[in-house]
Design a protein around this motif. Structure first.
Motif, short mmCIF file in Angstrom:
data_model
loop_
_atom_site.label_atom_id
_atom_site.label_comp_id
_atom_site.label_asym_id
_atom_site.label_seq_id
_atom_site.Cartn_x
_atom_site.Cartn_y
_atom_site.Cartn_z
N GLU A 159 26.01 34.03 38.86
CA GLU A 159 26.72 33.16 39.79
C GLU A 159 27.74 32.29 39.06
O GLU A 159 27.61 32.03 37.86
N ILE A 160 28.75 31.87 39.79
CA ILE A 160 29.58 30.73 39.39
C ILE A 160 29.22 29.60 40.35
O ILE A 160 29.33 29.76 41.57
N CYS A 161 28.75 28.50 39.78
CA CYS A 161 28.33 27.37 40.59
C CYS A 161 29.38 26.27 40.55
O CYS A 161 30.18 26.19 39.61
N LEU A 162 29.36 25.43 41.55
CA LEU A 162 30.37 24.39 41.72
C LEU A 162 29.69 23.03 41.74
O LEU A 162 28.72 22.81 42.46
N GLN B 194 24.80 43.63 38.63
CA GLN B 194 25.26 43.51 37.25
C GLN B 194 24.34 42.57 36.46
O GLN B 194 24.81 41.71 35.70
N GLY B 195 23.05 42.75 36.62
CA GLY B 195 22.07 41.84 36.03
C GLY B 195 22.02 41.84 34.52
O GLY B 195 21.42 40.94 33.93
N SER B 196 22.63 42.84 33.87
CA SER B 196 22.62 42.88 32.40
C SER B 196 23.95 42.39 31.82
O SER B 196 24.28 42.68 30.68
N SER B 197 24.70 41.65 32.62
CA SER B 197 25.99 41.14 32.18
C SER B 197 25.95 39.62 32.17
O SER B 197 24.89 39.00 32.24
N GLU B 198 27.10 39.00 32.05
CA GLU B 198 27.26 37.55 32.17
C GLU B 198 28.66 37.29 32.71
O GLU B 198 29.56 38.11 32.53
N LEU B 199 28.84 36.16 33.36
CA LEU B 199 30.14 35.80 33.90
C LEU B 199 30.87 34.91 32.90
O LEU B 199 30.28 34.00 32.32
N THR B 200 32.16 35.18 32.71
CA THR B 200 32.91 34.54 31.64
C THR B 200 34.34 34.22 32.10
O THR B 200 34.83 34.75 33.09
N GLY B 201 34.99 33.34 31.34
CA GLY B 201 36.42 33.13 31.44
C GLY B 201 36.99 32.61 32.73
O GLY B 201 38.13 32.95 33.07
N PRO B 202 36.28 31.74 33.50
CA PRO B 202 36.89 31.25 34.74
C PRO B 202 38.12 30.40 34.45
O PRO B 202 38.12 29.56 33.55
N ALA B 203 39.19 30.63 35.22
CA ALA B 203 40.44 29.88 35.02
C ALA B 203 41.28 29.97 36.27
O ALA B 203 41.41 31.04 36.88
N ALA C 41 30.09 29.01 34.97
CA ALA C 41 29.68 30.41 35.01
C ALA C 41 28.33 30.57 34.32
O ALA C 41 27.99 29.84 33.39
N GLU C 42 27.58 31.57 34.79
CA GLU C 42 26.24 31.83 34.25
C GLU C 42 26.23 32.99 33.25
O GLU C 42 26.85 34.03 33.48
N ASP C 43 25.52 32.78 32.15
CA ASP C 43 25.11 33.84 31.24
C ASP C 43 23.60 33.92 31.41
O ASP C 43 22.85 33.14 30.84
N SER D 230 35.62 37.08 34.45
CA SER D 230 35.18 38.42 34.06
C SER D 230 33.67 38.55 34.14
O SER D 230 32.94 37.55 34.04
N SER D 231 33.23 39.77 34.33
CA SER D 231 31.84 40.15 34.09
C SER D 231 31.86 40.89 32.76
O SER D 231 32.45 41.97 32.66
N GLN D 232 31.25 40.30 31.73
CA GLN D 232 31.47 40.79 30.38
C GLN D 232 31.04 42.23 30.16
O GLN D 232 31.69 42.99 29.44
N ARG D 233 29.95 42.63 30.79
CA ARG D 233 29.42 43.99 30.58
C ARG D 233 29.33 44.80 31.87
O ARG D 233 28.83 45.93 31.85
N GLY D 234 29.78 44.23 32.97
CA GLY D 234 29.87 44.96 34.23
C GLY D 234 28.57 45.60 34.69
O GLY D 234 27.47 45.11 34.43
N THR D 235 28.70 46.72 35.39
CA THR D 235 27.52 47.41 35.93
C THR D 235 26.78 48.20 34.87
O THR D 235 25.60 48.50 35.03
#
Length: 386
Positions: free
Chosen positions: A324-327, A343-352, A317-319, A363-368
């Protein structure tokens, strides 16, 4: 000379001849390179603003400061690291809250039935600070890590029970944890510009109340052999843990960590790298470096949380970057799996992943909104490789 050119020149010099960059992978088992993804191109963004490959769908599971649908529990701010815990009939998604104790902090859980329907939600940890990432244990607890100076690891019990602090696992700016049931240790990352990579060796496997904290010792390069040395004073006072062992290798901003089949991977955000440690061979190398991608531009920047699927694919996941989540596949190919728009002011977190491997939570930590109060937790369902 920029870092990309310097790294390429260093590798060419190490081989004694000017290898073309395309020969890097074959000659040096080097970092992942651009390729088409195993699921094909991304489709247009769906109603949730998520672009996915054909056959995949997304849904919103929870939003910060709103009751989790089907429950009365209000979801926490700034959802960060997470893991899925099986509970017999279904599963639980445990998630950290990366805010201060005064703002809530700690961690929560969402309980799902066998069909993926929400059956409950509740708090599993309170009164802690900046719980960023962590890791699941083989005995189905969630290690919630505090990302503050002299931060602690808290063992939480999503299946029931009160959280317990684990000081023997060291006090430093914790990020992620990954349990290795084969060697009976837990790996730990440190989010400092000169952070270290650690492992905790419990006195008794399954009991994290006592044991030995050790640090990764290696040279200054991006590959080679390594060893482990005991950290004399795990409480980090008066000398911080990362400065206690001479020869401990420095890593620029440790983030996510994942273990599978004799290998542990971890990410460093300061240099956009994914590191791969072959534990049986006692060697380490780069699995990804954004400055060593060819042809084209690097798809993965702002590396952060990481998890793996049953097929051996890594999901990073990207902060930062472009949400993006890359593979990364086992044959060292990298592609974009999903992209979140607006949601450019957020980050992606917690993939499981769920135990069946057909659902991915994140999750998107800070959303829109760009605020910790705007976090959104999602579930993606589809034909994941098994």
């Amino acid at each position: 000379m920029d870092r990309r050119s310097l790294l390429r020149a260093t590798v060419a010099g190490a081989g004694g001849l000017a290898l073309p960059f395309t020969a890097w992978s074959a000659a040096y088992a080097a970092p992942a390179q651009n390729a088409a993804g195993p699921y094909g191109a991304l489709q247009a963004a769906d109603a949730n603003g998520i672009a996915l490959p054909a056959g995949f769908t997304s849904r919103v599971v929870a939003r910060s400061r709103q009751a989790v649908p089907g429950t009365s529990y209000v979801w926490h701010d700034a959802p960060d690291g997470g893991a899925v815990i099986p509970n017999g009939s279904g599963w639980i998604y445990a998630s950290n809250s990366e805010v201060s104790s005064s703002a809530g902090g700690g961690a929560s859980r969402i309980v799902f039935g066998a069909s993926g329907n929400v059956t409950g939600a509740s708090r599993i940890l309170s009164g802690t600070n900046m719980n960023c990432a962590g890791g699941k244990t083989p005995w189905n607890t969630w290690l919630s890590c505090e990302e503050v100076s002299l931060g602690r690891v808290w063992e939480t019990y999503p299946l029931g029970g009160s959280a317990v602090v684990r000081p023997a696992m060291g006090r430093f700016k914790h990020e992620a944890a990954a349990a290795d049931p084969d060697r009976r240790v837990v790996y730990l990352t440190e989010d400092e510009t000169d952070g270290r990579f650690y492992r905790f060796v419990p006195s008794v496997w399954g009991d994290l109340s006592a044991g030995t904290l050790q640090v990764f010792v290696a040279g200054s390069g991006t590959s080679g052999t390594f060893g482990w040395q005991t950290v004399p004073d795990p409480d980090g006072s008066p000398t911080l843990t990362r400065y206690q062992v001479s020869g401990a290798k420095s890593f620029n901003g440790g983030e996510g960590c994942h273990y599978a089949n004799g290998t542990v991977w971890f990410t460093t955000k300061g240099d956009n790298r994914v590191w791969q440690v072959n534990l049986a061979a006692g060697t380490f190398e780069l699995a990804y470096d954004d400055n060593l991608v060819s042809p084209g531009s690097a798809p993965l920047t702002g590396v952060d949380n990481v998890t793996g699927s049953a097929s051996g694919d890594l999901y990073v996941a990207e902060d930062g970057g472009n949400m993006e989540i890359c593979l990364i596949t086992p044959d060292d190919k990298i592609s974009v799996f999903l992209r979140v728009s607006g949601q450019g002011s957020s980050e992606l977190t917690g993939p499981a992943f769920t135990p069946a491997g057909d659902r991915l939570y994140f999750s998107s930590q800070r959303g829109t909104s760009g605020s910790s109060s705007g976090g959104i937790t999602y579930c993606v369902t589809g034909p994941f490789r098994r």
